[in-house]
Design a protein around this motif. Structure first.
Motif, PDB file in Angstrom:
ATOM      1  N   ALA A  64      50.538  32.135  32.606  1.00  0.00           N
ATOM      2  CA  ALA A  64      49.617  31.971  31.482  1.00  0.00           C
ATOM      3  C   ALA A  64      48.293  31.338  31.909  1.00  0.00           C
ATOM      4  N   ALA A  65      47.795  31.772  33.061  1.00  0.00           N
ATOM      5  CA  ALA A  65      46.494  31.305  33.551  1.00  0.00           C
ATOM      6  C   ALA A  65      45.406  32.190  32.969  1.00  0.00           C
ATOM      7  N   ASN A 107      48.539  41.019  34.798  1.00  0.00           N
ATOM      8  CA  ASN A 107      48.162  40.906  33.393  1.00  0.00           C
ATOM      9  C   ASN A 107      49.450  40.752  32.577  1.00  0.00           C
ATOM     10  N   GLU A 108      49.553  39.675  31.809  1.00  0.00           N
ATOM     11  CA  GLU A 108      50.776  39.414  31.060  1.00  0.00           C
ATOM     12  C   GLU A 108      50.944  40.354  29.870  1.00  0.00           C
ATOM     13  N   LYS A 109      49.866  40.951  29.426  1.00  0.00           N
ATOM     14  CA  LYS A 109      49.937  41.844  28.274  1.00  0.00           C
ATOM     15  C   LYS A 109      50.525  43.205  28.604  1.00  0.00           C
ATOM     16  N   THR A 141      42.986  45.123  33.259  1.00  0.00           N
ATOM     17  CA  THR A 141      42.756  44.763  31.867  1.00  0.00           C
ATOM     18  C   THR A 141      43.211  45.869  30.922  1.00  0.00           C
ATOM     19  N   SER A 142      43.604  45.484  29.725  1.00  0.00           N
ATOM     20  CA  SER A 142      43.973  46.482  28.717  1.00  0.00           C
ATOM     21  C   SER A 142      42.799  46.787  27.805  1.00  0.00           C
ATOM     22  N   LEU A 150      45.020  36.601  29.946  1.00  0.00           N
ATOM     23  CA  LEU A 150      46.065  35.729  30.468  1.00  0.00           C
ATOM     24  C   LEU A 150      46.800  36.457  31.581  1.00  0.00           C
ATOM     25  N   VAL A 151      46.959  35.768  32.705  1.00  0.00           N
ATOM     26  CA  VAL A 151      47.585  36.389  33.880  1.00  0.00           C
ATOM     27  C   VAL A 151      48.619  35.456  34.484  1.00  0.00           C
ATOM     28  N   THR A 152      49.468  36.045  35.314  1.00  0.00           N
ATOM     29  CA  THR A 152      50.388  35.284  36.157  1.00  0.00           C
ATOM     30  C   THR A 152      49.868  35.377  37.581  1.00  0.00           C
ATOM     31  N   ILE A 153      49.792  34.251  38.261  1.00  0.00           N
ATOM     32  CA  ILE A 153      49.288  34.213  39.639  1.00  0.00           C
ATOM     33  C   ILE A 153      50.457  33.936  40.568  1.00  0.00           C
ATOM     34  N   GLU A 154      50.593  34.782  41.597  1.00  0.00           N
ATOM     35  CA  GLU A 154      51.628  34.618  42.610  1.00  0.00           C
ATOM     36  C   GLU A 154      50.973  34.659  43.984  1.00  0.00           C
TER      37      GLU A 154
END
Length: 158
Positions: A64-65, A107-109, A141-142, A150-154
Motif C-alpha cells: 500500500a505504498a 499495481n494493487e488495483k 496504471t489502470s 497504490l502499489v506493492t514494492i518488492e
C-alpha cells in the motif's frame, strides 16, 4: 588490329570492374551480417538480463505504498546516481534503497507489475514512497489520467 586490341582492353577493364564490384557487394553483405549478429547478441543479453531480474526471488518491502511518476521536465537531467534520466526507461527514485537495486512494483488495483532499477533519490513528498519513470508508471496504471496509485514494492534478492 587496333580495333581488336581496343576491344580486348575494354573487355579486360570491364571484367576487372565487374569482379571488383562483386567483391565489394560480397564484403558489404558480410559486414552487414556481422552488424546484425552483433545486434542479435546484444538483444539476447538484454533479454537474459531481464529474465534474471524476473526469475529472481523478490522480498516484500512495502504494501500500500503511494507511487507517482516523474514530470517531463526532468527528462535528460542527471540523477543523484549520476546517470542521465530518461522517461522511457524502467527506472525509479526511492528515498532509502541503494542505487542499482532492482525492484518489482505491482499495481494493487489490477495486478500489473514492472521491474525497475533505483537510480535516483526522492520523492520529496512525505506521503509518496516511490517515483517511477513515466513509461513504467503507464505500463501498470489502470487509469492513464491519474497521477498516483497504490502499489506493492518488492526488492530483488540476489
Amino acid at each position: 588490329m587496333k580495333k581488336s586490341i581496343t576491344l580486348f582492353f575494354l573487355l579486360v577493364i570491364s571484367c576487372a570492374v565487374y569482379s571488383q564490384s562483386s567483391v565489394r557487394q560480397k564484403t558489404l553483405v558480410q559486414k552487414d551480417s556481422i552488424k546484425k549478429s552483433k545486434m542479435a547478441i546484444e538483444i539476447e543479453e538484454k533479454k537474459l538480463d531481464s529474465l534474471v531480474a524476473v526469475l529472481g526471488v523478490f522480498k516484500p518491502f512495502k504494501k500500500a505504498a503511494h507511487a507517482s511518476y516523474y514530470a517531463d521536465k526532468f527528462n535528460g537531467r542527471r540523477t543523484t546516481s549520476g546517470t542521465k534520466f530518461d522517461n522511457n526507461k524502467y527506472t525509479a527514485a526511492h528515498k532509502k534503497l541503494p542505487f542499482g537495486t532492482k525492484v518489482r512494483v505491482t499495481n494493487e488495483k489490477n495486478g500489473k507489475w514492472v521491474v525497475v532499477e533505483i537510480t535516483d533519490r526522492g520523492p520529496f513528498v512525505k506521503s509518496r514512497e516511490i517515483d517511477l519513470s513515466k513509461r513504467a508508471f503507464m505500463d501498470i496504471t489502470s487509469n492513464r489520467g491519474s497521477g498516483g496509485m497504490l502499489v506493492t514494492i518488492e526488492v530483488l534478492n540476489k
